[in-house]
Design an enzyme around this catalytic site. Structure first.
Site, short mmCIF file in Angstrom:
data_model
loop_
_atom_site.label_atom_id
_atom_site.label_comp_id
_atom_site.label_asym_id
_atom_site.label_seq_id
_atom_site.Cartn_x
_atom_site.Cartn_y
_atom_site.Cartn_z
N HIS A 195 41.81 40.82 37.55
CA HIS A 195 43.26 40.66 37.37
C HIS A 195 43.68 41.63 36.28
O HIS A 195 42.94 41.85 35.32
CB HIS A 195 43.61 39.24 36.90
CG HIS A 195 45.00 39.16 36.33
ND1 HIS A 195 46.10 39.02 37.14
CD2 HIS A 195 45.46 39.28 35.06
CE1 HIS A 195 47.19 39.03 36.37
NE2 HIS A 195 46.82 39.18 35.11
N ARG A 233 38.75 47.50 42.73
CA ARG A 233 39.00 46.62 43.87
C ARG A 233 38.57 47.26 45.18
O ARG A 233 38.11 46.58 46.10
CB ARG A 233 40.49 46.24 43.91
CG ARG A 233 40.86 45.26 42.79
CD ARG A 233 42.35 45.18 42.58
NE ARG A 233 42.76 44.01 41.82
CZ ARG A 233 44.02 43.72 41.54
NH1 ARG A 233 45.00 44.52 41.95
NH2 ARG A 233 44.32 42.64 40.86
N ARG A 263 45.77 49.44 35.53
CA ARG A 263 46.16 49.12 36.92
C ARG A 263 45.66 50.18 37.89
O ARG A 263 45.24 49.88 38.99
CB ARG A 263 47.67 48.91 37.04
CG ARG A 263 48.08 47.45 36.80
CD ARG A 263 49.48 47.12 37.25
NE ARG A 263 49.57 46.55 38.59
CZ ARG A 263 49.29 45.30 38.91
NH1 ARG A 263 48.84 44.45 38.01
NH2 ARG A 263 49.44 44.86 40.15
N THR A 323 46.29 45.70 45.01
CA THR A 323 45.99 44.26 45.11
C THR A 323 45.12 43.96 46.34
O THR A 323 44.18 43.18 46.28
CB THR A 323 47.31 43.46 45.22
OG1 THR A 323 48.13 43.81 44.10
CG2 THR A 323 47.07 41.97 45.24
N PHE A 327 49.15 31.60 49.93
CA PHE A 327 47.77 31.68 49.44
C PHE A 327 47.59 31.01 48.08
O PHE A 327 46.52 31.09 47.47
CB PHE A 327 47.32 33.15 49.36
CG PHE A 327 48.22 34.04 48.55
CD1 PHE A 327 48.10 34.12 47.18
CD2 PHE A 327 49.20 34.82 49.17
CE1 PHE A 327 48.93 34.93 46.42
CE2 PHE A 327 50.04 35.64 48.43
CZ PHE A 327 49.90 35.69 47.05
N LYS A 354 37.28 38.21 37.47
CA LYS A 354 37.41 36.93 38.16
C LYS A 354 36.02 36.39 38.56
O LYS A 354 35.02 37.11 38.49
CB LYS A 354 38.31 37.12 39.38
CG LYS A 354 39.76 37.54 39.05
CD LYS A 354 40.54 37.70 40.35
CE LYS A 354 41.97 38.14 40.13
NZ LYS A 354 42.70 38.29 41.42
P1 ADP Z 1 47.87 41.56 41.28
O1 ADP Z 1 46.61 40.75 40.97
O2 ADP Z 1 47.56 42.93 41.81
O3 ADP Z 1 48.87 41.57 40.14
P2 ADP Z 1 49.58 39.58 42.57
O4 ADP Z 1 49.99 39.15 41.20
O5 ADP Z 1 50.65 39.89 43.56
O6 ADP Z 1 48.57 40.82 42.52
O7 ADP Z 1 48.67 38.43 43.21
C1 ADP Z 1 47.77 37.68 42.46
C2 ADP Z 1 46.47 37.55 43.24
O8 ADP Z 1 46.72 36.81 44.44
C3 ADP Z 1 45.88 38.86 43.73
O9 ADP Z 1 45.08 39.52 42.75
C4 ADP Z 1 45.05 38.41 44.91
O10 ADP Z 1 43.81 37.81 44.50
C5 ADP Z 1 45.93 37.33 45.52
N1 ADP Z 1 46.89 37.85 46.53
C6 ADP Z 1 48.03 38.55 46.29
N2 ADP Z 1 48.70 38.83 47.41
C7 ADP Z 1 47.98 38.29 48.41
C8 ADP Z 1 48.14 38.24 49.84
N3 ADP Z 1 49.20 38.79 50.44
N4 ADP Z 1 47.20 37.61 50.56
C9 ADP Z 1 46.14 37.06 49.96
N5 ADP Z 1 45.90 37.05 48.64
C10 ADP Z 1 46.81 37.66 47.86
MG MG Z 2 49.96 40.01 39.29
#
Ligand code: ADP
Ligand code: MG
Length: 169
Positions: free
Chosen positions: A126, A109, A92, A98, A59, A11
């Site tokens: 991501h 991370r 992962r 996350t 968010f 990112k």
């Molecule tokens: P991942 O990237 O682990 O698959 P998600 O798909 O749930 O996680 O979320 C996408 C992105 O949104 C995350 O990588 C993170 O940057 C942001 N994010 C997710 N959940 C939250 C949260 N509860 N508060 C703030 N930012 C979040």
């Molecule tokens: Mg995701």
């Protein structure tokens, strides 16, 4: 264990912090193959398609600003496709939780992520979370010819009016 593929995005915070090499080195511990890679300036359209499942999250707007590079000096993302045995889980695991505060401190991370004052998780990478989302995301970010294997069925299509940027001789 089956061979799977997964989309990885480094990112804009990863690029702004010059972490590309660190992230790729850590991912190389998986011994997976990179079968596609590129640097992309992410449009709002691509960002919204990529994160469509998060549309109703508090968010969401910050997330779109984040992935399109509005929060950083480097308005770009590095997109990669990893392929191999159990690729989804392996990647992962190395990326970590996350939430960077909860992520294993040795994960990508955990090492490099942070939580912004706005509450957004700025977590450097991501990675796809299932076989289905990997397929959707890889098809969104890459065209068939940009991946060295035929990972999904494709076909040749003659396009009638088609605009393409070409080099001037
Ligand atoms: P991942 O990237 O682990 O698959 P998600 O798909 O749930 O996680 O979320 C996408 C992105 O949104 C995350 O990588 C993170 O940057 C942001 N994010 C997710 N959940 C939250 C949260 N509860 N508060 C703030 N930012 C979040
Ligand atoms: Mg995701």
């Amino acid at each position: 264990m089956p061979n799977t593929k997964t989309l990885v995005l480094i990112k804009p915070d990863g690029l702004a912090k010059s972490l590309t090499g660190n992230v790729l080195t850590q991912l190389s511990e998986t011994h997976l193959q990179i079968i596609g890679s590129k640097i992309i300036r992410v449009s709002a359209e691509l960002a919204k398609k990529h994160y469509e499942m998060h549309r109703s999250k508090p968010f969401y707007n910050d997330l779109i600003d984040y992935i399109t590079g509005k929060l950083h000096t480097r308005h770009k993302v590095m997109a990669l496709v990893y392929y191999g045995e159990n690729a989804l889980e392996k990647v992962r695991d190395i990326c970590g939780d996350t939430n960077p505060e909860l992520a294993d401190p040795e994960s990508i991370r955990g090492k490099y992520g942070r939580i912004l004052t706005s509450g957004l998780f700025e977590n450097v990478v991501h990675t796809s979370d299932s076989i289905e989302s990997a397929e959707r995301e890889i098809k969104l970010w890459f065209e068939p010819h940009e991946i060295i294997f035929d990972i999904y069925p494709s076909e040749e299509k003659v396009l009638k009016s088609y605009k393409k940027l070409v080099w001037i001789d």
